[in-house]
Write a protein that holds these residues in place. Structure first.
Motif, PDB file in Angstrom:
ATOM      1  N   ASP A  63     -10.645   9.033  -4.087  1.00  0.00           N
ATOM      2  CA  ASP A  63     -10.186   7.900  -3.295  1.00  0.00           C
ATOM      3  C   ASP A  63     -10.127   8.278  -1.824  1.00  0.00           C
ATOM      4  N   SER A  65     -10.084   6.077   2.401  1.00  0.00           N
ATOM      5  CA  SER A  65      -9.790   4.832   3.100  1.00  0.00           C
ATOM      6  C   SER A  65     -10.629   4.753   4.359  1.00  0.00           C
ATOM      7  N   THR A  72      -5.782  -0.504   7.045  1.00  0.00           N
ATOM      8  CA  THR A  72      -6.584   0.428   6.259  1.00  0.00           C
ATOM      9  C   THR A  72      -7.166  -0.250   5.025  1.00  0.00           C
ATOM     10  N   PRO A  74      -8.626   0.665   1.381  1.00  0.00           N
ATOM     11  CA  PRO A  74      -8.852   1.714   0.378  1.00  0.00           C
ATOM     12  C   PRO A  74     -10.235   1.568  -0.252  1.00  0.00           C
TER      13      PRO A  74
END
Length: 313
Positions: A63, A65, A72, A74
């Protein structure tokens, strides 16, 4: 379009019917029956009823961003064991109202494995809290951040297909980033609820209904903005110069005809188009990896097509 309807109308595939029957047995309300939070809970319940650990497990997942104009964004990266240097930006479905990275994890895993491309799944902001154009702005921020330096496809299912098509339009208007391919899975392209496929399949027996789609549009785009191509790509006055398109539609989907119409509009404008029409399939079939044999087959075949289009020179 009447001839096309006659060709594709038919009974649901038995496996597809069994999946819809299992979902109906959960007793979940229709998406338009309550609030956005009700729709999100129904989606979460339906996801919780599915088997875990679906999709290819031999991909590396992490993961991250990306900064965007509304905050932000993701993203989740899926890298296959044997990559080919291409990248797919994937936008999930859910009527712009629901959908999560976890909910679309299986199809992204399988897509990375079958295509050899890195898949980047985008957790864009959801309506009605973040209406048009905020979800598109989030996806555009990811495209600007990750779209350079390798062959790129934009791809999405349903509302995500709408966002993918809108990204291609915006990139043409703004002169990049370059997009090699747009892959639209039963995309939402128009707020016209009178098409033949809505009449045939929009009564609520095929996952989504005409009322659900009206409700989704009401959450996301005010009526006075639905003439804008970035909201409703079929409203564009000119389709020339857009990236090559692969459009996947289901023969028992209320959205079937707008996908077919978009394919025709692109083709008439000189854009290379492949229309993959699946009789017997309902809305959402592509993401049912390891639950529906037609889903695995289509991810495999579409992955090969994407790999061929993103092949490095």
């Amino acid at each position: 379009m009447a001839g096309l309807r006659e060709m594709t109308m038919g009974p649901l595939d038995p496996e597809m019917q069994a999946i819809l029957d299992r979902r109906n047995a959960l007793g979940l309300p229709g998406f338009s029956a309550g609030t956005p939070d009700d729709a999100r809970r129904a989606f979460a319940q339906s996801q919780a009823a599915l088997p875990p650990a679906r999709g290819a497990q031999n991909v590396t997942v992490h993961d991250a961003s990306v900064p965007g104009p509304h905050g932000t964004v993701p993203v989740r990266h899926y890298r296959p064991e044997q990559g080919n240097g291409g990248r797919i930006l994937y936008m999930h479905g859910g009527g712009w109202v629901f959908g999560t990275l976890d909910g679309f994890d299986p199809v992204c895993r399988q897509l990375a494995h079958e295509s050899g491309a890195e898949v980047v799944s985008i957790d864009y902001r959801l309506a009605p809290e973040h209406p048009f154009p905020q979800p598109l702005d989030d996806c555009w921020a990811v495209l600007e951040a990750l779209g350079e330096g390798m062959p790129l496809a934009v791809m999405g299912d349903s509302a995500g297909g709408n966002l993918a098509a809108a990204l291609a339009l915006r990139a043409r208007y703004r002169g990049g980033p370059p997009i090699a391919l747009q892959v639209l899975l039963y995309p939402v392209l128009s707020a016209d609820f009178t098409r033949d496929s809505y009449t045939a399949f929009g009564q609520g027996d095929y996952l989504i209904s005409r009322e659900d789609m009206r409700w989704f549009w009401d959450q996301h785009v005010p009526p006075e903005m639905r003439h804008m191509p970035e909201a409703a790509p079929l409203a564009a006055s000119d389709f020339a110069g857009l990236p090559e398109a692969i459009i996947v539609v289901g023969g028992c989907d209320p959205l079937h005809d707008e996908g077919a119409c978009y394919a025709a509009a692109l083709r008439d404008a000189g854009v290379k188009v492949t229309l993959r029409d699946h009789p017997g399939m309902a809305h959402g079939f592509f993401t049912l990896v390891d639950l529906l044999s037609a889903a695995n087959a289509e991810v495999r075949e579409l992955g090969a097509l994407i790999a061929s289009r993103l092949a490095l020179p």
